[in-house]
Scaffold this motif. Structure first.
Motif, mmCIF file in Angstrom:
data_model
loop_
_atom_site.group_PDB
_atom_site.id
_atom_site.type_symbol
_atom_site.label_atom_id
_atom_site.label_comp_id
_atom_site.label_asym_id
_atom_site.label_seq_id
_atom_site.Cartn_x
_atom_site.Cartn_y
_atom_site.Cartn_z
ATOM 1 N N VAL A 156 0.785 -1.187 0.053
ATOM 2 C CA VAL A 156 0.056 0.030 -0.057
ATOM 3 C C VAL A 156 0.947 1.290 0.172
ATOM 4 O O VAL A 156 0.599 2.357 -0.685
ATOM 5 N N PRO A 157 1.989 1.343 0.762
ATOM 6 C CA PRO A 157 2.905 2.692 0.667
ATOM 7 C C PRO A 157 3.284 2.846 -0.747
ATOM 8 O O PRO A 157 3.129 4.065 -1.270
ATOM 9 N N PRO A 158 4.033 1.973 -1.411
ATOM 10 C CA PRO A 158 4.235 2.035 -2.837
ATOM 11 C C PRO A 158 3.030 2.576 -3.542
ATOM 12 O O PRO A 158 3.036 3.561 -4.734
ATOM 13 N N LEU A 159 2.019 1.850 -3.483
ATOM 14 C CA LEU A 159 0.790 2.249 -4.287
ATOM 15 C C LEU A 159 0.189 3.647 -3.912
ATOM 16 O O LEU A 159 -0.040 4.419 -5.085
ATOM 17 N N ALA A 160 0.307 3.999 -2.918
ATOM 18 C CA ALA A 160 -0.182 5.264 -2.392
ATOM 19 C C ALA A 160 0.759 6.361 -3.166
ATOM 20 O O ALA A 160 0.220 7.397 -3.669
ATOM 21 N N ALA A 161 2.072 6.189 -3.251
ATOM 22 C CA ALA A 161 2.690 6.984 -3.781
ATOM 23 C C ALA A 161 2.549 7.313 -5.510
ATOM 24 O O ALA A 161 2.711 8.086 -5.901
ATOM 25 N N LEU A 162 2.428 6.051 -6.167
ATOM 26 C CA LEU A 162 1.952 5.912 -7.455
ATOM 27 C C LEU A 162 0.667 6.526 -7.848
ATOM 28 O O LEU A 162 0.357 7.140 -8.685
ATOM 29 N N ASP A 163 -0.224 6.425 -6.525
ATOM 30 C CA ASP A 163 -1.488 6.653 -7.017
ATOM 31 C C ASP A 163 -1.377 8.476 -7.164
ATOM 32 O O ASP A 163 -2.285 9.190 -7.732
ATOM 33 N N ASP A 164 -0.605 9.150 -5.926
ATOM 34 C CA ASP A 164 -0.663 10.571 -5.896
ATOM 35 C C ASP A 164 0.040 10.908 -7.448
ATOM 36 O O ASP A 164 -0.086 12.098 -7.689
ATOM 37 N N ALA A 165 0.933 10.338 -7.841
ATOM 38 C CA ALA A 165 1.634 10.667 -9.153
ATOM 39 C C ALA A 165 0.917 10.476 -10.219
ATOM 40 O O ALA A 165 0.953 11.227 -11.154
ATOM 41 N N PHE A 166 0.346 9.224 -10.413
ATOM 42 C CA PHE A 166 -0.074 8.741 -11.710
ATOM 43 C C PHE A 166 -1.662 8.595 -11.676
ATOM 44 O O PHE A 166 -2.257 8.282 -12.840
ATOM 45 N N GLY A 167 -2.390 8.112 -10.492
ATOM 46 C CA GLY A 167 -3.401 7.781 -10.388
ATOM 47 C C GLY A 167 -3.535 6.206 -10.825
ATOM 48 O O GLY A 167 -2.602 5.643 -11.658
ATOM 49 N N LEU A 168 -4.251 5.312 -10.193
ATOM 50 C CA LEU A 168 -4.308 4.222 -10.246
ATOM 51 C C LEU A 168 -5.664 3.459 -10.784
ATOM 52 O O LEU A 168 -6.832 3.823 -10.364
ATOM 53 N N ASP A 169 -5.700 2.591 -11.745
ATOM 54 C CA ASP A 169 -7.072 2.172 -12.437
ATOM 55 C C ASP A 169 -6.984 0.812 -11.962
ATOM 56 O O ASP A 169 -8.106 0.172 -11.667
ATOM 57 N N GLN A 170 -5.952 -0.365 -11.988
ATOM 58 C CA GLN A 170 -6.054 -1.521 -11.594
ATOM 59 C C GLN A 170 -4.556 -2.039 -10.844
ATOM 60 O O GLN A 170 -3.698 -1.476 -11.431
ATOM 61 N N VAL A 171 -4.847 -2.934 -9.866
ATOM 62 C CA VAL A 171 -3.456 -3.504 -9.389
ATOM 63 C C VAL A 171 -3.952 -5.139 -9.456
ATOM 64 O O VAL A 171 -4.842 -5.563 -8.943
ATOM 65 N N THR A 172 -2.578 -5.759 -9.807
ATOM 66 C CA THR A 172 -2.487 -7.187 -9.957
ATOM 67 C C THR A 172 -1.217 -7.380 -9.013
ATOM 68 O O THR A 172 -0.129 -6.769 -9.345
ATOM 69 N N VAL A 173 -1.400 -8.129 -7.875
ATOM 70 C CA VAL A 173 -0.232 -8.581 -7.007
ATOM 71 C C VAL A 173 -0.256 -10.246 -7.073
ATOM 72 O O VAL A 173 -1.140 -10.877 -6.847
ATOM 73 N N ALA A 174 1.035 -10.767 -7.063
ATOM 74 C CA ALA A 174 1.230 -12.046 -6.597
ATOM 75 C C ALA A 174 2.102 -11.848 -5.481
ATOM 76 O O ALA A 174 3.423 -11.414 -5.404
ATOM 77 N N THR A 175 1.933 -12.735 -4.181
ATOM 78 C CA THR A 175 3.000 -12.501 -3.296
ATOM 79 C C THR A 175 3.615 -13.894 -2.898
ATOM 80 O O THR A 175 3.134 -15.081 -3.317
ATOM 81 N N LEU A 176 4.571 -13.769 -2.106
ATOM 82 C CA LEU A 176 5.488 -14.690 -1.610
ATOM 83 C C LEU A 176 5.770 -14.565 -0.471
ATOM 84 O O LEU A 176 6.644 -13.673 0.058
ATOM 85 N N GLN A 177 4.984 -15.180 0.535
ATOM 86 C CA GLN A 177 4.792 -14.892 1.968
ATOM 87 C C GLN A 177 5.413 -15.877 2.944
ATOM 88 O O GLN A 177 5.626 -17.093 2.696
#
Length: 345
Positions: A156-177
């Motif tokens: 979420v913090p990297p996404l928040a930075a990108l949202d402020d800069a460019f706006g977000l339409d879609q996010v796809t994530v694959a995790t290695l937990q």
């Protein structure tokens, strides 16, 4: 003057991390530790099978564990940190709030409730004022605040930075937990050694919903969730700590790697005691971040990012956070510090 605090569910994996982090905290002082009825009356050293790499903090091991009920906890405690299992927290946490306690909780219950703040202090600290709505609607003197799932908080913090800069339409994530995200008894060695498990029950839904609430707008009465579409695939791998995530974003405006790096690295942190100096560290080495090398950046409270690439409709990047520090106990602690800073204690 220190703020008196208690830990609900203090003997579990996240509870032990909270004990570790709070033992030398300059603003908070542990006064109460709770656990199950079976452990009540025992010393903390006897009740907790200590799994942290450092010893049980001085003075904590001799404390007597109490039951996890409002009646067993002193009325004058300023703040309770909760690491209860969600099935227990669902019933118990509201009872503590009704009794007048402020609860900063890592448990997954109530995270998406309309009147419960779900906060990452650096990203949406203003959502904390939803407490006023909560108190009006529920008639509580106390309050319930949640931090998100450990996989959600990583991206979420990297996404928040990108949202402020460019706006977000879609996010796809694959995790290695990491396996610690499931708790000490959550994944057996025979399941995970020489293996990867391509499903973590309920995890995908948490990432897909919590991230949209965190990135949403608070208007004084409620939170309008972000309208981006979020899709997640969650996988367990045999690392001990540190969730690594591969993220693809479709942006509303044209994005470049250079601008994305600048947006992430300049995204502001806070001046809370546990806040990192730099919230997001970006690596240009394509082989970073890595869990073993980068999960303890700034005491485990920073997010590491790397592998940024431009795509046809946005960006791809990787991110990493220490799941029991930044993602669980540390996140709950930061929310407690925010509650103190904003005058809710």
């Amino acid at each position: 003057m220190s703020v008196a605090v208690g830990i609900l569910g203090a003997t579990g994996a996240v509870g032990q991390r909270l004990v570790q982090l709070l033992a030398s905290h300059p603003e908070f002082e542990i006064e109460t530790l709770t656990a199950s009825e079976a452990s009540a009356g025992e010393s903390y050293s006897d009740a907790a099978k200590w799994r942290i790499e450092s010893p049980v903090p001085d003075g904590v091991g001799e404390m007597t564990v109490t039951e996890t009920t409002p009646e067993a906890v002193p009325e004058d405690l300023d703040l309770l940190f909760s690491s209860l299992p969600s099935a227990v927290g669902r019933e118990v946490e509201p009872a503590f709030c009704e009794a007048g306690h402020v609860v900063s909780s890592n448990s997954s219950n109530h995270r998406t409730a309309e009147d419960v703040p779900l906060t990452v202090p650096e990203v949406n600290g203003d959502h904390l004022d939803l407490i006023e709505v909560q108190r009006d609607e529920r008639g509580w003197d106390g309050a319930l605040v949640k931090n998100p799932n450990c996989s959600t908080i990583t991206m979420v913090p990297p996404l928040a930075a990108l949202d402020d800069a460019f706006g977000l339409d879609q996010v796809t994530v694959a995790t290695l937990q990491a396996v610690s995200g499931a708790g000490y008894d959550g994944v057996t060695s025979m399941e995970i050694i020489d293996n990867a498990i391509p499903h973590i029950g309920g995890e995908e839904n948490k990432m897909e919903t919590e991230s949209r609430k965190l990135l949403g707008e608070f208007d004084g009465a409620g939170v309008s969730w972000h309208n981006a579409r979020v899709e997640a695939s969650c996988n367990r791998i045999p690392t001990l700590d540190g969730h690594l995530e591969n993220v693809w974003v479709e942006t509303a405006r044209e994005a470049t790697v250079e601008a994305a790096i600048d947006a992430m690295e300049s995204y502001p942190s806070l001046e809370l005691h546990s806040s990192p100096d730099q919230l997001v560290h970006v690596f240009t080495d394509p082989e970073r971040p890595q869990p073993r090398l980068d999960r303890t950046l700034e005491g485990g409270m920073s997010i590491a990012a790397g592998g940024l690439q431009e795509t046809d409709d946005g960006l791809q990047f990787n991110c990493l956070a220490h799941n029991t520090l930044r993602g669980a106990a540390g996140a709950s602690l930061l929310n407690g510090e925010l509650l103190l800073d904003r005058g809710y204690l």
